[in-house]
Scaffold this active site. Structure first.
Site, PDB file in Angstrom:
ATOM      1  N   ASP A 101       0.790  -1.232   0.000  1.00 26.09           N
ATOM      2  CA  ASP A 101       0.000   0.000   0.000  1.00 26.09           C
ATOM      3  C   ASP A 101       0.825   1.286   0.000  1.00 26.09           C
ATOM      4  OD1 ASP A 101      -1.738  -2.037   0.531  1.00 26.09           O
ATOM      5  OD2 ASP A 101      -2.525  -1.194   2.378  1.00 26.09           O
ATOM      6  N   ARG A 117      -7.780   0.348  11.102  1.00 26.00           N
ATOM      7  CA  ARG A 117      -6.493   0.701  10.518  1.00 26.00           C
ATOM      8  C   ARG A 117      -6.608   1.718   9.376  1.00 26.00           C
ATOM      9  NH1 ARG A 117      -7.511  -4.749   9.650  1.00 26.00           N
ATOM     10  NH2 ARG A 117      -7.945  -5.409   7.507  1.00 26.00           N
ATOM     11  N   TRP A 167      -3.143  -9.051  -3.898  1.00 27.84           N
ATOM     12  CA  TRP A 167      -2.801  -9.939  -2.785  1.00 27.84           C
ATOM     13  C   TRP A 167      -2.880 -11.403  -3.189  1.00 27.84           C
ATOM     14  CZ3 TRP A 167      -0.174  -8.415   1.101  1.00 27.84           C
ATOM     15  CH2 TRP A 167      -0.327  -7.141   1.652  1.00 27.84           C
TER      16      TRP A 167
END
Length: 472
Positions: free
Chosen positions: A24, A151, A289
């Protein structure tokens, strides 16, 4: 991992891992007149691992200088990783806000992971974490919220207050974006839920961004565990934008339109900044991912998209490569009113570091396709099905030796056999922009670099214009 990566193995104008792994984008911001980009970084292997913050900077968003690692997991509250976050400039300091990950023991002896929000302050090179970290903890969340999934704070300043939008998971098990406010960067209060999933768009919502654009307000999210909806949203980790209105006094956001940010095979966790001249610029992680396809002999894994200028047009998020890219054009090749029929190649239309625009003005055909990164053995293909108004990208024959997703498609506007596509190639990646940025698709291709050919194919005939730039 002490070997130096050969320059020919690195992208030419995209941010990539210095060595090891990146994911990220973090802290995408302007500080003292320069662009800074941080990112999730594992310097020890080409896999996801113990997260640091890597750091690069640029004067023009195209040519990037690699700097020393900005954050390392060296405190009790971030011992399991310095996860994603954002940054701003305040009182000549560079303020980073990130998620600290900590493993704690429960009363029954079992372990649990907790995520909290932390701050570090620096000068563009060296950063120190606040003594009173973490500054936001899970105790401040709405009742029933997940203690583990909390988060990726996006921080900004409005008048005399600081705000942070943070990804969270609500009592119903699906994503929400929670808003906090502070007057001093250290004492934060919960304000409201900006938006929530209600189990419609995946589960956990990661990496929020929230900003004004062209008279509207935009919320970007990266949902996990999506269920496919036609060609608009695909399974797994995806991205979405919500365009709507924001009542600042009430901190109330109302959606008006929803869409996918990038329809390709490799795009996640985008983040934006505002330039000094008022442009909103977005950058994303160009990898997936669940489709790890980096060759085993590579010493790096992970790269970012080209920074993209954002606008709103017709209720859609429009994105195009930043205009600064034009400063690096080296050679121009153009064709006007060219008739394409069958399989054709064109002189000087080739390469792996190019900006290629193809505009179909008219024609009588069902399918028009462009094959690139091509030799006798390999190719990747963009296909436009004019009858179904569908564009697809297919890397099945790009040289990948793994069984994974190779093709993805999207519906495009019905313009009666007319379409404009722009391909940005940088060695191991392709970014496609359709109809002046109405839609985008990103993908990785690790085809050998000697595969530089480009060909065009129609079932019938198409009348096209071509503009091609080499990028140096």
């Amino acid at each position: 991992m002490g070997r130096e990566i050969p320059q020919e193995q690195r992208p030419s104008f995209h941010v990539s891992a210095p060595v090891g792994w990146i994911n990220d984008p973090n802290g995408f911001s302007v500080y003292k007149g320069e662009y800074h980009l941080f990112y999730q970084y594992n310097p020890y292997e080409t896999r996801n691992g113990l997260m640091h913050w890597g750091h690069s900077k640029s004067k023009d968003l195209i040519k990037w200088e690699q700097l020393q690692t900005a954050l390392a997991p060296d405190r009790e509250y971030d011992a399991q990783g310095c996860f994603s976050g954002s940054a701003l400039e305040y009182e000549e300091k560079h303020v980073l806000m990130y998620t600290g990950v900590q493993e704690k023991k429960r009363e029954d002896g079992s372990s649990a992971i907790f995520q909290t929000q932390c701050i570090a302050v620096g000068d563009g090179k060296d950063y120190e974490k606040l003594e009173n970290n973490p500054v936001i903890t899970h105790e401040q969340l709405p009742k029933g919220s997940s203690l583990t999934d909390f988060r990726d704070p996006k921080i900004w300043k409005e008048q005399d207050s600081f705000y942070a939008a943070v990804g969270s998971r609500s009592a119903d098990g699906s994503g929400q974006i929670v808003l906090f406010r502070s007057e001093n960067l250290t004492d934060w209060n919960y304000i409201t839920v900006l938006d929530s999933c209600k189990n419609e768009y995946g589960k956990m919502w990661e990496c929020p961004d929230f900003f004004a654009l062209d008279g509207k307000q935009v919320l970007l999210i990266s949902p996990q565990d999506m269920i496919a909806k036609g060609l608009e949203f695909h399974n797994g980790n995806g991205t979405a934008y919500f365009i709507g209105n924001y009542e600042k006094d009430r901190h109330s956001f109302t959606r008006e339109s929803v869409g996918t940010i990038d329809y390709g095979l490799d795009f996640y966790a985008p983040q934006t900044l505002e330039t000094k001249d008022g442009r909103r610029i977005m950058i994303g992680w160009m990898q997936s991912w669940e489709n790890h396809l980096v060759p085993d002999d590579f010493l790096w894994s992970g790269m970012m998209t080209i920074p993209r200028e954002l606008n709103i047009r017709g209720g859609k998020l429009i994105q195009n490569p930043v205009r600064e890219l034009a400063q690096y054009y080296k050679q121009t090749v153009t064709f006007h009113d060219l008739k394409i029929h069958g399989d054709m190649t064109l002189e000087k239309v080739s390469g792996r570091c190019i900006d290629l625009t193809v505009e179909i003005n008219a024609g009588n055909f069902k399918v028009f396709s462009i094959a690139f990164a091509k030799n006798k053995e390999f190719q990747t293909m963009i296909e436009y099905d004019a009858e179904e108004n569908k564009v697809s990208i297919n890397r099945e024959y790009s040289g990948i030796r793994k069984d994974m997703i190779h093709k993805r498609s999207m519906y495009v506007a019905d313009r009666k056999h007319k379409i404009k596509v722009r391909l940005l190639l940088d060695k191991f990646s392709v970014e496609l922009f359709v109809n002046d940025g109405e839609q985008a698709m990103s993908a990785l291709i690790y085809t050998p670099l000697d595969a530089k050919g480009i060909s065009f194919y129609t079932e019938g005939e198409a009348d096209i214009n071509i503009v091609k730039y080499d990028i140096g």
